[in-house]
Motif scaffolding. Structure first.
Motif, PDB file in Angstrom:
ATOM      1  N   GLU A  15       0.832  -1.209   0.000  1.00 30.86           N
ATOM      2  CA  GLU A  15       0.000   0.000   0.000  1.00 30.86           C
ATOM      3  C   GLU A  15       0.865   1.258   0.000  1.00 30.86           C
ATOM      4  OE1 GLU A  15      -2.193  -0.924   3.523  1.00 30.86           O
ATOM      5  OE2 GLU A  15      -3.962  -1.526   2.382  1.00 30.86           O
ATOM      6  N   ALA A  18       2.311   1.729  -3.424  1.00 34.66           N
ATOM      7  CA  ALA A  18       1.268   2.187  -4.342  1.00 34.66           C
ATOM      8  C   ALA A  18       0.978   3.675  -4.137  1.00 34.66           C
ATOM      9  CB  ALA A  18       0.001   1.353  -4.156  1.00 34.66           C
ATOM     10  N   ARG A  19       0.985   4.124  -2.886  1.00 40.76           N
ATOM     11  CA  ARG A  19       0.766   5.548  -2.619  1.00 40.76           C
ATOM     12  C   ARG A  19       1.892   6.396  -3.219  1.00 40.76           C
ATOM     13  NH1 ARG A  19      -0.949   3.646   2.305  1.00 40.76           N
ATOM     14  NH2 ARG A  19       1.035   4.102   3.321  1.00 40.76           N
ATOM     15  N   ALA A  22       1.474   6.719  -6.978  1.00 37.35           N
ATOM     16  CA  ALA A  22       0.089   7.046  -7.360  1.00 37.35           C
ATOM     17  C   ALA A  22       0.029   7.590  -8.777  1.00 37.35           C
ATOM     18  CB  ALA A  22      -0.493   8.056  -6.375  1.00 37.35           C
ATOM     19  N   THR A  26      -1.614   0.195 -10.431  1.00 34.92           N
ATOM     20  CA  THR A  26      -2.942  -0.280 -10.061  1.00 34.92           C
ATOM     21  C   THR A  26      -2.739  -1.388  -9.048  1.00 34.92           C
ATOM     22  OG1 THR A  26      -3.842   0.186 -12.256  1.00 34.92           O
ATOM     23  CG2 THR A  26      -5.060  -1.374 -10.899  1.00 34.92           C
TER      24      THR A  26
END
Length: 67
Positions: A15, A18-19, A22, A26
């Motif tokens: 996570e 992914a942040r 951004a 996906t």
């Protein structure tokens, strides 16, 4: 694609990555799935195929996209 129950690479790490990326990634998460294999190969294949199509890697005809 990442299992939320992964004890080798914790989902919180995915996570965070992914942040940081951004707009360029996906993240598809699977509740209850660990590091090994998806529990439902049909869903995994459908999610992967949909991602490939959205990304332009695969056309709707299932033929690989041409550069």
């Amino acid at each position: 694609m990442h299992g939320e129950a992964d004890e080798i690479i914790p989902h919180t790490h995915v996570e965070a990555l992914a942040r940081q990326a951004a707009g360029h990634v996906t993240l598809i998460s699977y509740p209850g799935v660990d590091h090994d294999v998806p529990w439902d190969w049909g869903r995994f294949a459908a999610d992967l195929t949909a991602f490939y199509r959205r990304s332009g890697v695969m056309q709707d005809s299932s033929a690989p996209a041409r550069p």
